[in-house]
Design a protein around this motif. Structure first.
Motif, short mmCIF file in Angstrom:
data_model
loop_
_atom_site.label_atom_id
_atom_site.label_comp_id
_atom_site.label_asym_id
_atom_site.label_seq_id
_atom_site.Cartn_x
_atom_site.Cartn_y
_atom_site.Cartn_z
N ASN A 714 -2.48 11.31 -1.30
CA ASN A 714 -3.24 10.32 -1.93
C ASN A 714 -3.59 10.51 -3.34
OD1 ASN A 714 -2.98 9.03 0.49
ND2 ASN A 714 -5.21 9.09 1.10
N LEU A 715 -2.64 11.21 -4.28
CA LEU A 715 -2.96 11.47 -5.60
C LEU A 715 -3.27 10.25 -6.47
CD1 LEU A 715 -0.41 14.15 -6.23
CD2 LEU A 715 -3.10 14.28 -6.48
N HIS A 716 -2.79 8.96 -5.94
CA HIS A 716 -3.24 7.70 -6.45
C HIS A 716 -4.62 7.42 -6.51
CE1 HIS A 716 -2.63 6.65 -2.44
NE2 HIS A 716 -3.59 5.89 -2.45
N LYS A 717 -5.58 8.24 -5.62
CA LYS A 717 -6.71 7.82 -5.63
C LYS A 717 -7.60 8.76 -6.83
CE LYS A 717 -7.42 6.50 -0.92
NZ LYS A 717 -7.83 6.61 0.38
N GLN A 741 1.89 14.09 -3.23
CA GLN A 741 2.28 12.55 -2.95
C GLN A 741 1.56 11.63 -3.39
OE1 GLN A 741 3.89 12.10 1.20
NE2 GLN A 741 2.55 10.33 1.36
N TRP A 742 1.93 10.65 -4.13
CA TRP A 742 1.24 9.22 -4.39
C TRP A 742 1.42 8.18 -3.44
CZ3 TRP A 742 2.55 13.12 -7.85
CH2 TRP A 742 1.85 13.26 -8.73
N SER A 743 1.00 7.19 -3.75
CA SER A 743 1.16 5.99 -2.82
C SER A 743 2.59 5.17 -3.16
CB SER A 743 0.00 5.11 -2.87
OG SER A 743 0.39 3.75 -2.22
N GLU A 744 3.16 4.72 -2.00
CA GLU A 744 4.44 4.11 -2.14
C GLU A 744 4.20 2.65 -2.58
OE1 GLU A 744 6.51 3.47 1.52
OE2 GLU A 744 4.73 4.21 2.46
N ASP A 745 2.77 2.37 -2.64
CA ASP A 745 2.32 0.97 -3.22
C ASP A 745 2.40 1.02 -4.37
OD1 ASP A 745 1.62 -1.79 -3.77
OD2 ASP A 745 -0.02 -1.48 -2.38
N PHE A 746 3.28 0.95 -5.64
CA PHE A 746 3.27 1.27 -7.08
C PHE A 746 2.45 0.13 -7.68
CE2 PHE A 746 5.65 4.84 -6.66
CZ PHE A 746 6.85 4.65 -6.31
N GLU A 747 2.80 -1.19 -7.31
CA GLU A 747 2.22 -2.48 -7.95
C GLU A 747 0.74 -2.14 -7.83
OE1 GLU A 747 4.02 -4.17 -9.65
OE2 GLU A 747 5.80 -3.26 -8.84
N ASN A 748 -0.26 -1.79 -6.89
CA ASN A 748 -1.41 -1.89 -6.99
C ASN A 748 -2.20 -0.79 -7.44
OD1 ASN A 748 -1.54 -4.46 -5.80
ND2 ASN A 748 -0.98 -3.63 -3.75
N LYS A 777 6.19 7.40 -9.66
CA LYS A 777 6.78 6.33 -10.41
C LYS A 777 7.40 6.78 -11.82
CE LYS A 777 6.61 1.60 -12.01
NZ LYS A 777 5.83 0.30 -11.95
N VAL A 778 8.66 6.97 -11.92
CA VAL A 778 9.33 7.42 -12.85
C VAL A 778 9.60 6.28 -13.85
CG1 VAL A 778 11.18 8.53 -14.10
CG2 VAL A 778 10.56 9.30 -11.60
#
Length: 779
Positions: A714-717, A741-748, A777-778
């Motif tokens: 949850n590095l997107h948090k 690991q980040w989220s697979e939901d790149f858009e949000n 996301k690259v």
């Protein structure tokens, strides 16, 4: 013949360390018992001084000494339990005193504190226990004096009076089977000339294997082979054994290579000069049989005169220890057990004087069963066959089949002394670790990592300055592997096996401290089961109270380990589990992995001594809130608890926690608040980033001792890049494998600038072995 209690010296050393603890002494002064504890320490030192003599006399069958040692062992366990209770109650008192006045984050991760004079008063039961310990210690001292036990003078050999091995000779065994491949390989190495070697290089060929596996027999065959005899100008066979005395070994080599010169009363200088002259330019073979030396300096001193020989000269050493081979600087030839067919041939030769059962077909089935119990160990095969020598009565053969090898007549049992040497030559710190392995049934695949955790929980591993406990425990395990007491399983690199007779040896050493309940039978002394301290249990599909009834009487039990049964998940009810645990208040290790458990009973908070709790592969969703009062807990294993949603609040109260395994807990939402205060953590397999202060990524900052694998989810948090910088990953050199690991939901969730900074700040140290980055996301 019993050989239990031989690890008592190591156990008493643990008590000395506890009694010398600054924290304990500080507590004892405030409670007015410091003088009493100092007296105990002096009495234990007095007892420790006579342990060598007591152990030797026990080996000679002295029943009074055996009883004394058993009582001393039980007293030592009880004293440690009481000291542990002091420490635990003291931590509890500290938390209560500081509740609401200080932040828990100010606590140190150990019992480092100062108590006010009335912070904790000993209750009546504790004071009664102290008086009981005092009386029992005085009784032990009185009985020690009546037994006339002698103090250790520092000259004791590693081998007791019954353990002195017979010296070997170069003459070969009359029946040699199944080693032709190994024999030819060694002969090839002996007689093949290597043109790139110098005179200073002496080619050494180590033959390594467990006691009784046939190393000496193989070396004898090679030594007497005509091709070897014709190739070398000079040969010498030296049985080293026991102590590696350079002067004595040099003397034996000299005598074997020179028939005319007397070397009595000569010093090492004279011997080495003469030996150097005798061997100068000659092609020689020296066999050093049964070598235990691990000191490089002694080895190089021995080699000095041998370096004058021709460059084709060779040395064969036989040893049980891989470290001996490494000191010799040569790759070892590992000797495995004999096949069943080879063992049968060896057995019939020594039992019947022939190589098959053609003349006695009625004994074939019994003979095969006897051989099978030897598990390919030639010495065991020969020992049992020798007892049956020319005996053709099926009744006698059945008697031997049903007799444990250890229970054979002492004067005819070569197996016990041979294998016991492996134990007696263990460093003191490894003796209790080896004895602990008595919990395993035969043919059980030992999980290395689990065993090391149990050792740590039982206080058997003491880390050196600047080294974490896990790495020290791994060194202990590798040492037992090097000494041929464990063997790698072919199925898995981290799983190991013990030879059946080594397993039996561990049970003998552990004595009544060990108890196990298998599916069909008990192992251990049921009559003395109440004295057991460590127990294992092989579960059935449904564990009912009747099967656990035997454990209810083991009030002093320190380990209850449910061993993994392949392809089986067991069900146990809350009531059955709580009934069991409510009577086992001294548990240090509790392993209930692979059970169909949805809830952990609240009664678990009564296990104030608990160090290791394994609930891996269970169906639990939460842990009871009271678990945070297990202040001594060092390891919480929750691997593959796929329904686990959260960890309890206030986990920072687990000030001694070192290992938190939450691998594959996919439902876990976030880390508990202030987990960063657990600065003693050596394992944190997974970190789930949260947004609440206290569960953010920066909580990793002070966890400097982390090692092994770390997965950050949850590095997107992450909302502030500085959190990633504060995590301080570059300084965590113990981490071998890192997953981000980040989220697979790149858009949000994607913020390109923030994510780039986070990734940059999370760069690991350069010694990392494995790095996995997921859903980054690259552009």
């Amino acid at each position: 013949m019993p050989i239990a209690e031989l690890f008592l010296g190591a156990f008493l050393q643990v008590l000395f360390d506890r009694l010398a603890s600054h924290n304990l002494l500080n507590f004892a002064r405030h409670e007015g018992i410091d003088t009493r504890l100092k007296k105990w320490e002096k009495m234990l030192i007095e007892i420790h001084e006579v342990l060598d003599d007591a152990e030797d006399r026990q080996l000679s069958g002295h029943l009074g000494v055996k009883s004394w040692l058993e009582d001393l062992r039980n007293l030592a366990y009880d004293i440690e339990d009481l000291l542990d209770e002091f420490a635990t109650k003291s931590i509890e008192s500290r938390f209560k005193a500081e509740s609401g006045t200080k932040k828990v984050s100010s606590l140190l991760p150990s019992c480092c504190f100062r108590l006010s004079p009335r912070a904790f008063m000993l209750d009546h039961k504790m004071r009664s226990n102290i008086e009981d310990m005092d009386d029992r210690l005085r009784d032990i001292i009185t009985r020690k004096d009546s037994l006339s036990l002698r103090e250790n003078n520092g000259q004791r050999s590693a081998h007791g009076p019954l353990d002195k091995p017979l010296p070997t000779t170069h003459l070969p065994e009359p029946c040699f089977v199944s080693r032709e491949v190994e024999k030819m390989e060694i002969i090839r190495l002996l007689i093949t000339e290597e043109h790139d070697r110098t005179y200073a290089d002496i080619n050494v060929i180590p033959i390594v294997g467990m006691g009784g596996v046939g190393k000496t027999a193989l070396a004898q065959q090679v030594y007497n082979d005509a091709r070897v005899t014709n190739y070398f100008e000079v040969k010498a066979w030296v049985c080293v054994s026991d102590e590696f005395d350079v002067l004595a070994v040099t003397k034996r080599i000299f005598e074997a290579t020179n028939d005319h010169s007397s070397c009595e009363c000569k010093d090492l200088n004279w011997l080495q000069d003469k030996l150097k002259d005798n061997l100068f330019g000659k092609k020689f073979l020296v066999v050093l049989d049964d070598v235990w030396n691990e000191k490089y300096g002694k080895w190089t001193t021995l080699l000095k005169p041998l370096q004058s020989g021709a460059k084709e000269s060779k040395i064969i050493i036989t040893t049980r220890n891989l470290h001996v081979a490494s000191i010799a600087g040569a790759p070892p030839k590992i000797l495995k057990e004999l096949s069943l067919d080879a063992s049968m041939t060896l057995f019939t030769f020594h039992a019947l004087g022939v190589r098959n059962f053609d003349r006695h077909p009625d004994l074939h089935e019994l003979g095969q069963k006897i051989v099978e119990k030897c598990k390919g160990l030639p010495l065991a095969v020969k020992t049992l066959a020798g007892i049956l020598r020319t005996e053709v009565s099926p009744h006698k053969w059945r008697t031997i089949l049903n007799t444990k090898i250890w229970d054979l007549p002492e004067e005819r049992n070569e197996v016990l002394p041979a294998l016991k040497l492996s134990y007696l030559n263990l460093p003191s710190k490894l003796r209790r670790c080896f004895a602990y392995c008595a919990i395993f049934p035969k043919d059980y695949e030992i999980k290395r990592d689990e065993l090391i955790h149990w050792w740590i929980a039982e206080g058997l591993v003491k880390a050196k300055e600047g080294k974490n406990c896990w790495n020290e425990g791994l060194d202990y395990f590798n040492e037992l592997v090097a000494r041929s007491l464990f063997q790698k399983s072919s199925n898995n690199g981290s799983r190991f096996l013990m030879h059946d007779l080594v397993n039996d040896l561990a049970k003998l050493v552990a004595g009544v401290t060990y108890f196990s309940l298998g599916e069909l039978e008990f192992e251990g002394d049921q009559n003395n089961s109440s004295l057991a301290r460590h127990a294992s249990f092989i579960p059935s599909d449904l564990v009912v109270s009747e099967r656990l009834k035997i454990y209810h009487g083991m009030e002093g039990l320190r380990s209850f380990i449910s061993l993994e049964k392949q392809y089986c998940t067991s069900f146990v009810s809350q009531k059955v589990l709580c009934d069991l645990l409510s009577g086992l208040k001294y548990l240090r290790v509790l392993s209930l992995s692979h059970y169909n458990i949805r809830e952990v009973p609240d009664c678990i908070d009564k296990l104030m001594h608990l160090r290791h709790l394994n609930l891996s592969y269970t169906d639990i969703e939460r842990l009871p809130k009271s678990i945070v009062t297990l202040y001594n807990l060092e390891a919480l294993m929750l691997r593959s608890c796929q329904y686990l949603i959260e960890l309890p609040n206030n986990m920072e109260k687990l000030v001694n926690l070192r290992f938190l395994d939450i691998t594959n807990t996919w439902s876990l939402r976030a880390m508990p608040l202030y987990i960063g205060n657990l600065v003693g953590l050596e394992m944190l397999s997974k970190f789930v980033v949260g947004t609440e202060n206290g569960s953010r990524l920066k909580e990793l900052k002070n966890l400097k001792n982390l090692g092994g694998e770390l997965c950050i989810f949850n590095l997107h948090k992450v909302r502030e890049a500085e959190d990633a910088k504060d995590a301080n990953l570059p300084q965590k050199e113990g981490i071998c494998r890192l997953t981000m690991q980040w989220s697979e939901d790149f858009e949000n969730f994607w913020n390109e600038e923030l994510e780039a900074k986070v990734l940059d700040f999370l760069h690991p140290h350069q010694n990392l072995k494995s790095l996995t980055i997921s859903y980054y996301k690259v552009a």
